[in-house]
Design an enzyme around this catalytic site. Structure first.
Site, short mmCIF file in Angstrom:
data_model
loop_
_atom_site.label_atom_id
_atom_site.label_comp_id
_atom_site.label_asym_id
_atom_site.label_seq_id
_atom_site.Cartn_x
_atom_site.Cartn_y
_atom_site.Cartn_z
N ARG A 47 5.40 3.18 -39.31
CA ARG A 47 5.10 4.61 -39.44
C ARG A 47 4.35 5.14 -38.23
O ARG A 47 4.32 6.32 -37.99
CB ARG A 47 4.24 4.85 -40.68
CG ARG A 47 5.06 4.77 -41.96
CD ARG A 47 4.15 4.89 -43.15
NE ARG A 47 3.09 3.89 -43.09
CZ ARG A 47 2.05 3.84 -43.90
NH1 ARG A 47 1.90 4.74 -44.81
NH2 ARG A 47 1.15 2.87 -43.80
N LYS A 145 3.14 -15.65 -45.26
CA LYS A 145 1.97 -16.00 -46.04
C LYS A 145 0.87 -14.96 -45.79
O LYS A 145 0.94 -14.30 -44.75
CB LYS A 145 1.48 -17.40 -45.71
CG LYS A 145 0.91 -17.53 -44.28
CD LYS A 145 0.31 -18.87 -44.04
CE LYS A 145 -1.16 -18.92 -44.32
NZ LYS A 145 -2.00 -18.32 -43.27
N HIS A 175 4.57 -21.39 -40.51
CA HIS A 175 4.96 -21.64 -39.12
C HIS A 175 4.61 -23.06 -38.64
O HIS A 175 5.18 -23.54 -37.68
CB HIS A 175 4.41 -20.56 -38.17
CG HIS A 175 2.96 -20.67 -37.86
ND1 HIS A 175 1.98 -20.23 -38.70
CD2 HIS A 175 2.31 -21.17 -36.78
CE1 HIS A 175 0.79 -20.46 -38.15
NE2 HIS A 175 0.96 -21.02 -36.98
N LYS A 179 6.72 -26.23 -35.82
CA LYS A 179 6.15 -26.78 -34.58
C LYS A 179 6.93 -28.03 -34.19
O LYS A 179 7.20 -28.90 -35.02
CB LYS A 179 4.66 -27.09 -34.76
CG LYS A 179 3.82 -25.79 -34.90
CD LYS A 179 2.36 -26.06 -34.87
CE LYS A 179 1.55 -24.81 -35.21
NZ LYS A 179 1.08 -24.03 -34.08
N GLU A 213 -10.02 -24.91 -34.92
CA GLU A 213 -9.88 -23.77 -34.01
C GLU A 213 -11.22 -23.45 -33.39
O GLU A 213 -12.26 -23.68 -34.00
CB GLU A 213 -9.40 -22.54 -34.79
CG GLU A 213 -8.07 -22.74 -35.48
CD GLU A 213 -7.62 -21.48 -36.20
OE1 GLU A 213 -6.86 -20.71 -35.61
OE2 GLU A 213 -8.05 -21.27 -37.34
N ASP A 232 -6.16 -20.02 -46.59
CA ASP A 232 -5.54 -19.64 -45.32
C ASP A 232 -4.83 -20.81 -44.64
O ASP A 232 -3.80 -20.64 -44.00
CB ASP A 232 -6.65 -19.09 -44.40
CG ASP A 232 -6.10 -18.43 -43.14
OD1 ASP A 232 -5.07 -17.75 -43.23
OD2 ASP A 232 -6.71 -18.59 -42.05
N HIS A 237 -0.47 -24.77 -44.56
CA HIS A 237 -0.19 -25.56 -43.36
C HIS A 237 -0.53 -27.06 -43.51
O HIS A 237 0.30 -27.93 -43.23
CB HIS A 237 -0.97 -25.02 -42.16
CG HIS A 237 -0.72 -23.57 -41.87
ND1 HIS A 237 0.52 -22.98 -42.03
CD2 HIS A 237 -1.53 -22.58 -41.41
CE1 HIS A 237 0.43 -21.71 -41.69
NE2 HIS A 237 -0.79 -21.44 -41.31
N LYS A 337 -12.85 -22.96 -38.50
CA LYS A 337 -12.96 -22.05 -37.36
C LYS A 337 -14.27 -22.30 -36.63
O LYS A 337 -15.21 -22.85 -37.21
CB LYS A 337 -12.89 -20.60 -37.84
CG LYS A 337 -11.52 -20.26 -38.45
CD LYS A 337 -11.17 -18.80 -38.34
CE LYS A 337 -9.85 -18.49 -39.01
NZ LYS A 337 -8.68 -18.72 -38.16
C1 BG6 Z 1 -2.55 -18.65 -39.60
C2 BG6 Z 1 -3.92 -18.35 -40.15
O1 BG6 Z 1 -1.64 -18.90 -40.64
O2 BG6 Z 1 -2.60 -19.77 -38.74
C3 BG6 Z 1 -4.93 -18.14 -39.03
O3 BG6 Z 1 -3.87 -17.19 -40.97
C4 BG6 Z 1 -4.90 -19.29 -38.06
O4 BG6 Z 1 -6.24 -17.97 -39.55
C5 BG6 Z 1 -3.46 -19.61 -37.62
O5 BG6 Z 1 -5.69 -18.93 -36.92
C6 BG6 Z 1 -3.40 -20.87 -36.79
O6 BG6 Z 1 -2.10 -21.02 -36.27
P1 BG6 Z 1 -1.88 -21.76 -34.88
O7 BG6 Z 1 -0.39 -21.89 -34.76
O8 BG6 Z 1 -2.50 -20.88 -33.82
O9 BG6 Z 1 -2.58 -23.07 -34.98
#
Ligand code: BG6
Length: 483
Positions: A47, A145, A175, A179, A213, A232, A237, A337
């Site tokens: 939008r 997600k 995702h 990988k 991270e 999350d 994952h 994190k």
């Molecule tokens: C996402 C999470 O699904 O994956 C994020 O919502 C996270 O919080 C991210 O930072 C990490 O993905 P990647 O591929 O950067 O390790």
């Protein structure tokens, strides 16, 4: 790609962060590598732009930054000619006529609807697509997600989408499954005879899956504070990575054959009692510290985080799989994190030798599959140092994908988008898998909700709360980077 792979890809949330940061760059790369059929269109909905020219101006500026040295002006211009912007409000059923008219200009191609929006819009979007018959035939819907915040809410969303799309049309994306090293782990396990006899409780002492991270919550406090690291990262994952490590060899690489095996693992995860949550799960939250020498604020000081939040930014836990192959082998999962490094790896620790011919106990063999920051597989063995004395030293055999194959490894989203276009479901999460994963994490959520205990603090720039190391030392092991 064959002419039958002709497609229209519709991106809901077309002006959003995921589309700009990940999806358009992924499609750009596939276009540049010649993998997209010429006629494939990318239709972005939103939008906040007025027309295609205004949309492309924004997308171009951002893509240039995200693509870095892969950006080439001529390639972008060619790629951009695939992109059309439609001003469509996902909540407004009338706007879908415009979308249907645009899509109906072309017949006989697959239609991919990528819902890069908040999950509470999934039901409405599916219904609106059905009202203009866009759920028929070769239509596929991709769900990002998080799909719900617990089992009940995820069931609700899945039920709502299932009223208009069959399970074979639904692509739940995770995702991490796209990988390249994860796919390589499947190849490593099932294309070689070497590992399979060792891939079991008799030879493996423990498995560690780590995704850490350096970034904090960035601008996502509003989303993150309601979500936390368990929902999350762990529920999807890390649990998905665990299924790939632990699954039995599938009968074929067909989508359902692979997903059946993953499902069996999920169902064999030992349920966690409230007492287990207390002793086998560590919940942490970062406080101020330094990342690469630069001071960073604590979670509670991040903009948008409510005072006194108990949201976890770190989780470490011990999972157990009740099967003949895995009984007694702890699977340690860890994510967080604002940790010391950005790292994603799967570590398989083998057992020690039955007798110690060479004196003191040595580091047992270890296989490390590194997903991030570099992509590699490393096997640690013990070898004798040259010289008159028998002195052992760990050495490693390395498979560095970049070095070995000398080609660019596609990003996870590139791979997964191409799979949707081709109609390959094997790397997407089936509904029963998702249900089983929620069912397994739910006791943790419930326990935390009923607990007055705050998450354990850890300094930004560390490896997380000390309790995460203690969790492993109770089993006589330590995290890979600490050993
Ligand atoms: C996402 C999470 O699904 O994956 C994020 O919502 C996270 O919080 C991210 O930072 C990490 O993905 P990647 O591929 O950067 O390790």
């Amino acid at each position: 790609m064959t002419p039958n792979d002709a497609f229209d890809m519709v991106l809901f949330g077309g002006t959003g962060d995921l589309v700009m940061r990940k999806l358009l760059p992924a499609l750009y790369h596939q276009h540049r590598d010649g993998n997209l059929p010429k006629s494939g269109r990318i239709i972005c909905l939103g939008r906040s732009a007025t027309d295609t020219a205004a949309y492309l101006e924004k997308a171009h500026g951002l893509a240039k930054g995200y693509l870095g040295s892969d950006y080439e002006a001529a390639v972008w211009d060619e790629f951009a000619s695939r992109i059309h912007f439609l001003r469509v409000d996902a909540n407004n059923a009338d706007d879908y006529k415009l979308l249907a008219d645009t899509l109906n200009e072309e017949q006989g191609r697959s239609r991919v609807f990528y819902l890069s929006t908040a999950p509470d819009l999934f039901a409405g979007i599916s219904e609106n697509l059905a009202k203009v018959d866009l759920n028929k035939g070769n239509s596929r819907v991709v769900l990002e997600k998080p799909l719900g915040h617990d089992l009940a809410s995820s069931n609700e969303i899945n039920d709502a989408v299932a009223r208009f799309f069959t399970e074979q049309q639904i692509y739940r994306i995770d995702h991490y499954l796209g990988k390249e090293p994860v796919l390589n782990l499947i190849a490593l396990r099932f294309a070689n005879t070497l590992l399979e006899p060792l891939w079991r409780r008799e030879w493996i002492r423990d498995v560690q899956i780590t995704v850490t991270e350096q970034v904090g919550v960035e601008t996502r406090a509003d989303f993150y504070d309601k979500t936390g690291a368990l929902r999350d990262m762990i529920q999807n994952h890390l649990v998905q990575l665990l299924t790939i490590v632990a699954m039995e060899p599938p009968a074929s690489m067909d989508g359902d054959a692979v997903r059946d095996e993953k499902l069996k693992v999920l169902r064999a995860l030992k349920p966690l009692s409230p007492e287990d949550v207390h002793t086998k799960v560590v919940r942490g939250q970062y406080r101020a510290g330094a990342i690469n020498g630069k001071p960073v604020p604590g979670y509670q000081e991040e903009p948008g985080v409510p005072a006194g939040s108990n949201c976890e930014t770190f989780v470490a836990l011990k999972a157990e799989i009740q099967t003949w192959r895995w009984a007694g082998v702890p699977f340690f999962l860890r994510t967080g994190k604002r940790l010391q490094d950005r790292l994603a790896e799967i570590v398989i620790n083998f057992r020690e030798t039955p007798t110690s011919l060479f004196g003191r106990t040595h580091t047992p063999n270890r296989l490390v599959i590194r997903l991030q920051p570099d992509e590699s597989v490393r096997l640690y063995l013990l070898a004798k140092e040259p010289g008159n004395q028998v002195r052992l030293r760990p050495v490693h055999l390395d498979l560095d994908f970049k070095e070995t194959f000398k080609t660019r490894a596609p990003e996870a989203y590139e791979r997964l988008l191409m799979d949707v276009i081709r109609g390959d479901l094997s790397l997407f999460v089936r509904r029963d898998e998702q249900r089983a994963a929620w069912r397994w994490v739910e006791p943790i959520l419930d326990s935390w909700e009923n607990s007055t205990e705050a998450p354990k603090p850890y300094n930004a720039g560390s490896w997380g709360p000390a309790a995460a190391s203690a969790l492993l030392s109770r089993d006589g092991v330590s995290w890979h980077e600490e050993s």
